[in-house]
Design a protein around this motif. Sequence first.
Motif, PDB file in Angstrom:
ATOM      1  N   GLY A 454      56.565  69.219  25.591  1.00 23.02           N
ATOM      2  CA  GLY A 454      56.602  70.560  26.130  1.00 23.02           C
ATOM      3  C   GLY A 454      56.025  71.626  25.242  1.00 23.02           C
ATOM      4  N   ILE A 455      56.324  72.872  25.614  1.00 24.04           N
ATOM      5  CA  ILE A 455      55.769  74.034  24.941  1.00 24.04           C
ATOM      6  C   ILE A 455      56.782  75.162  24.986  1.00 24.04           C
ATOM      7  N   GLY A 456      56.786  75.986  23.949  1.00 23.21           N
ATOM      8  CA  GLY A 456      57.712  77.107  23.902  1.00 23.21           C
ATOM      9  C   GLY A 456      59.023  76.709  23.248  1.00 23.21           C
ATOM     10  N   ARG A 457      59.865  77.708  23.019  1.00 25.11           N
ATOM     11  CA  ARG A 457      61.139  77.474  22.349  1.00 25.11           C
ATOM     12  C   ARG A 457      62.263  78.208  23.060  1.00 25.11           C
ATOM     13  N   GLU A 458      63.429  77.591  23.041  1.00 25.55           N
ATOM     14  CA  GLU A 458      64.670  78.227  23.468  1.00 25.55           C
ATOM     15  C   GLU A 458      65.497  78.475  22.210  1.00 25.55           C
ATOM     16  N   GLY A 459      66.119  79.653  22.114  1.00 21.92           N
ATOM     17  CA  GLY A 459      66.925  79.979  20.951  1.00 21.92           C
ATOM     18  C   GLY A 459      66.163  80.821  19.948  1.00 21.92           C
ATOM     19  N   GLY A 460      66.909  81.670  19.226  1.00 20.70           N
ATOM     20  CA  GLY A 460      66.333  82.469  18.162  1.00 20.70           C
ATOM     21  C   GLY A 460      65.473  83.614  18.663  1.00 20.70           C
ATOM     22  N   TRP A 461      64.851  84.306  17.689  1.00 21.65           N
ATOM     23  CA  TRP A 461      63.926  85.379  18.033  1.00 21.65           C
ATOM     24  C   TRP A 461      62.757  84.850  18.856  1.00 21.65           C
ATOM     25  N   GLU A 462      62.373  83.581  18.613  1.00 24.68           N
ATOM     26  CA  GLU A 462      61.222  83.010  19.312  1.00 24.68           C
ATOM     27  C   GLU A 462      61.412  83.078  20.816  1.00 24.68           C
ATOM     28  N   SER A 463      62.593  82.708  21.284  1.00 27.62           N
ATOM     29  CA  SER A 463      62.871  82.744  22.714  1.00 27.62           C
ATOM     30  C   SER A 463      63.065  84.173  23.198  1.00 27.62           C
ATOM     31  N   PHE A 464      63.828  84.967  22.452  1.00 26.19           N
ATOM     32  CA  PHE A 464      64.122  86.342  22.854  1.00 26.19           C
ATOM     33  C   PHE A 464      62.834  87.120  23.129  1.00 26.19           C
ATOM     34  N   HIS A 465      61.895  87.062  22.211  1.00 25.75           N
ATOM     35  CA  HIS A 465      60.666  87.837  22.367  1.00 25.75           C
ATOM     36  C   HIS A 465      59.742  87.252  23.418  1.00 25.75           C
ATOM     37  N   ASP A 466      59.886  85.968  23.744  1.00 31.04           N
ATOM     38  CA  ASP A 466      59.000  85.370  24.735  1.00 31.04           C
ATOM     39  C   ASP A 466      59.365  85.779  26.160  1.00 31.04           C
ATOM     40  N   PHE A 467      60.457  86.496  26.330  1.00 33.21           N
ATOM     41  CA  PHE A 467      60.781  87.070  27.631  1.00 33.21           C
ATOM     42  C   PHE A 467      60.324  88.523  27.731  1.00 33.21           C
ATOM     43  N   THR A 468      59.416  88.915  26.842  1.00 30.70           N
ATOM     44  CA  THR A 468      58.878  90.265  26.837  1.00 30.70           C
ATOM     45  C   THR A 468      57.367  90.237  26.665  1.00 30.70           C
ATOM     46  N   HIS A 469      56.733  91.357  27.010  1.00 33.55           N
ATOM     47  CA  HIS A 469      55.365  91.641  26.603  1.00 33.55           C
ATOM     48  C   HIS A 469      55.425  92.615  25.441  1.00 33.55           C
ATOM     49  N   VAL A 470      54.465  92.517  24.533  1.00 34.89           N
ATOM     50  CA  VAL A 470      54.372  93.494  23.466  1.00 34.89           C
ATOM     51  C   VAL A 470      53.324  94.539  23.857  1.00 34.89           C
ATOM     52  N   ARG A 471      53.630  95.793  23.572  1.00 31.59           N
ATOM     53  CA  ARG A 471      52.722  96.885  23.918  1.00 31.59           C
ATOM     54  C   ARG A 471      52.442  97.701  22.659  1.00 31.59           C
ATOM     55  N   ALA A 472      51.191  97.976  22.378  1.00 33.29           N
ATOM     56  CA  ALA A 472      50.801  98.797  21.229  1.00 33.29           C
ATOM     57  C   ALA A 472      50.610 100.248  21.677  1.00 33.29           C
ATOM     58  N   VAL A 473      51.180 101.159  20.916  1.00 30.64           N
ATOM     59  CA  VAL A 473      51.050 102.589  21.189  1.00 30.64           C
ATOM     60  C   VAL A 473      50.398 103.232  19.963  1.00 30.64           C
ATOM     61  N   THR A 474      49.307 103.966  20.165  1.00 29.64           N
ATOM     62  CA  THR A 474      48.603 104.625  19.076  1.00 29.64           C
ATOM     63  C   THR A 474      48.535 106.128  19.346  1.00 29.64           C
ATOM     64  N   VAL A 475      49.045 106.910  18.409  1.00 26.15           N
ATOM     65  CA  VAL A 475      49.118 108.365  18.556  1.00 26.15           C
ATOM     66  C   VAL A 475      48.207 109.015  17.508  1.00 26.15           C
ATOM     67  N   ARG A 476      47.287 109.850  17.973  1.00 30.23           N
ATOM     68  CA  ARG A 476      46.424 110.588  17.042  1.00 30.23           C
ATOM     69  C   ARG A 476      47.227 111.738  16.445  1.00 30.23           C
ATOM     70  N   THR A 477      47.241 111.839  15.122  1.00 25.92           N
ATOM     71  CA  THR A 477      48.032 112.866  14.446  1.00 25.92           C
ATOM     72  C   THR A 477      47.181 113.952  13.810  1.00 25.92           C
ATOM     73  N   ALA A 478      45.846 113.872  13.904  1.00 29.28           N
ATOM     74  CA  ALA A 478      44.959 114.878  13.305  1.00 29.28           C
ATOM     75  C   ALA A 478      45.097 116.209  14.037  1.00 29.28           C
ATOM     76  N   PRO A 479      44.943 117.334  13.348  1.00 30.36           N
ATOM     77  CA  PRO A 479      45.074 118.642  14.003  1.00 30.36           C
ATOM     78  C   PRO A 479      43.896 118.994  14.899  1.00 30.36           C
ATOM     79  N   ASP A 480      42.719 118.416  14.665  1.00 31.20           N
ATOM     80  CA  ASP A 480      41.547 118.734  15.479  1.00 31.20           C
ATOM     81  C   ASP A 480      41.486 117.823  16.695  1.00 31.20           C
ATOM     82  N   ASP A 481      40.708 118.254  17.676  1.00 28.22           N
ATOM     83  CA  ASP A 481      40.547 117.475  18.900  1.00 28.22           C
ATOM     84  C   ASP A 481      39.482 116.406  18.721  1.00 28.22           C
ATOM     85  N   VAL A 482      39.505 115.418  19.577  1.00 30.23           N
ATOM     86  CA  VAL A 482      38.462 114.398  19.616  1.00 30.23           C
ATOM     87  C   VAL A 482      37.227 115.005  20.267  1.00 30.23           C
ATOM     88  N   ASP A 483      36.100 114.943  19.591  1.00 26.72           N
ATOM     89  CA  ASP A 483      34.864 115.508  20.136  1.00 26.72           C
ATOM     90  C   ASP A 483      33.703 114.613  19.720  1.00 26.72           C
TER      91      ASP A 483
END
Length: 494
Positions: A454-483
């Motif tokens: 088989g494939i995949g794991r039951e138990g531990g963080w491995e299983s817990f996180h496999d019931f989720t999608h990971v999403r990356a969030v990127t926030v621009r912190t510079a004071p000027d606008d993108v141009d």
Amino acid sequence: MDLPTGLRIGGRVVAGRGPRLDVINPTTGGVLAVADSADADDLEHVIGVAQRTFDSGVWSRMPIHERSRILHRFADGIADRMTELYELETANNGRPLTETKAQITRLPEWYRYNASLLLADRDAVVPMPGPYHSYTTRLPLGVVAILASFNHPMMIASKSLGPALATGNSVVLKPSEQTPLTAMLLADIAHEAGIPDGVLNVVNGLGPVVGAALTQHPLVKKVVFTGGTEPGRSIAVAAAQRFAKTTLELGGKSPVLIFDDTPIEVAARGAAFGGFIGAGQTCIAGSRLIVQRSIHDEFLSSLASLAEQIRIGDPALPETQLGPVISAKARDRILATIANSGARVVTGGTAAEVPGCEGGFFVQPTVLADVTNDMPVAREEIFGPVVVVIPFDDEDEAVAIANDSPYALGSAVWTRDIARGHRVASRIEAGMVWVNDHHRLDPSSPWGGLKESGIGREGGWESFHDFTHVRAVTVRTAPDDVDWYGGIATGRLN
């Protein structure tokens, strides 16, 4: 007790529109209950209910502290009804009461552990260069289908149900049609604990009908399956076509390496536990005993003696140590495998007669010798109380025999040399290795296999996180606008 036989959909007990199915008591061969089953319309209904519940956010967007508290109440409810659960499971699948009680009294741990992981989980901050703050979050998948098996109905369901619920998914649980009763009761306990209606649904039915429909449905975002390798392969293909996740715990032919520094009686008792517990009906059964040649004959005699002393009987009696296999079909298949094995039957090899349980599906604990690793009986999963004994001369040969298998789920090493224990464990191709033990599991430890196991794991963080999608969030912190196009482009895109 009143046996639960209906489907559980959206917090209600409903009659299935599929054919009603006899639930057979393997101890007597008689009908224990007649359970409802789902048809195609029921499947569309239950998946729709689960998806709408997920979309509503009543569970998927519930504050995590509240969701965790409800899961702890669910664990409390299971503990409060434990006697009812283990008695019902013993009646349904024939596993001795003492074994069943020992196993499922641990069920609340799976829900408490995952409820705690929910609170302990942290998002990651990603060190992205430039004026950016980047971090990850996780989101639940949606509708998850869990297809459990007959041998450990509650434990197998709970190993994935715990993390699936903790991470905010809606679940459709399909128990084996041979053992649906405790899953139905589990849904009632979840409702009483305050898990919102539509979050945990239970549908019974035949695997090729209900299981296949769940596996192929476009709204099902993950499939968890415990069972045979060939059905697992079909599920993997169906899920891959729509890029759904899978966790598949499939067949096994676990090697047990026994070195000559282990006392004979210790090794024999350990091998009997690994091979015969649950009547050998477990994917991690220690069914392939690889024994150092210098102790082979003495070990074989000791193991046969132990096998002959195992008390076979009504699993509801506390003195019973070995119950029936799940069905007449399973019993006949096991006996035919033994008869056609080409091996020497040291003990067992026949059906067992149990007074008062004449219609039951009992098989004597069986030890086979004069076996080589290329024989079908050493390579194919028997799923019954049958072990084969294969001699080896040195450590390299033992490891080579152990790894020469299409399966790679569990394994064990018996030795009094701690360095050897670690060394051999590091060389065995398997998802799990026990040293001087077998069958042990914990909600914190990943459980699963390699190769055709088989494939995949039951138990531990491995299983817990496999019931989720990971999403990356990127926030621009510079004071000027993108141009980018307003002047000369001097930055970089990636």
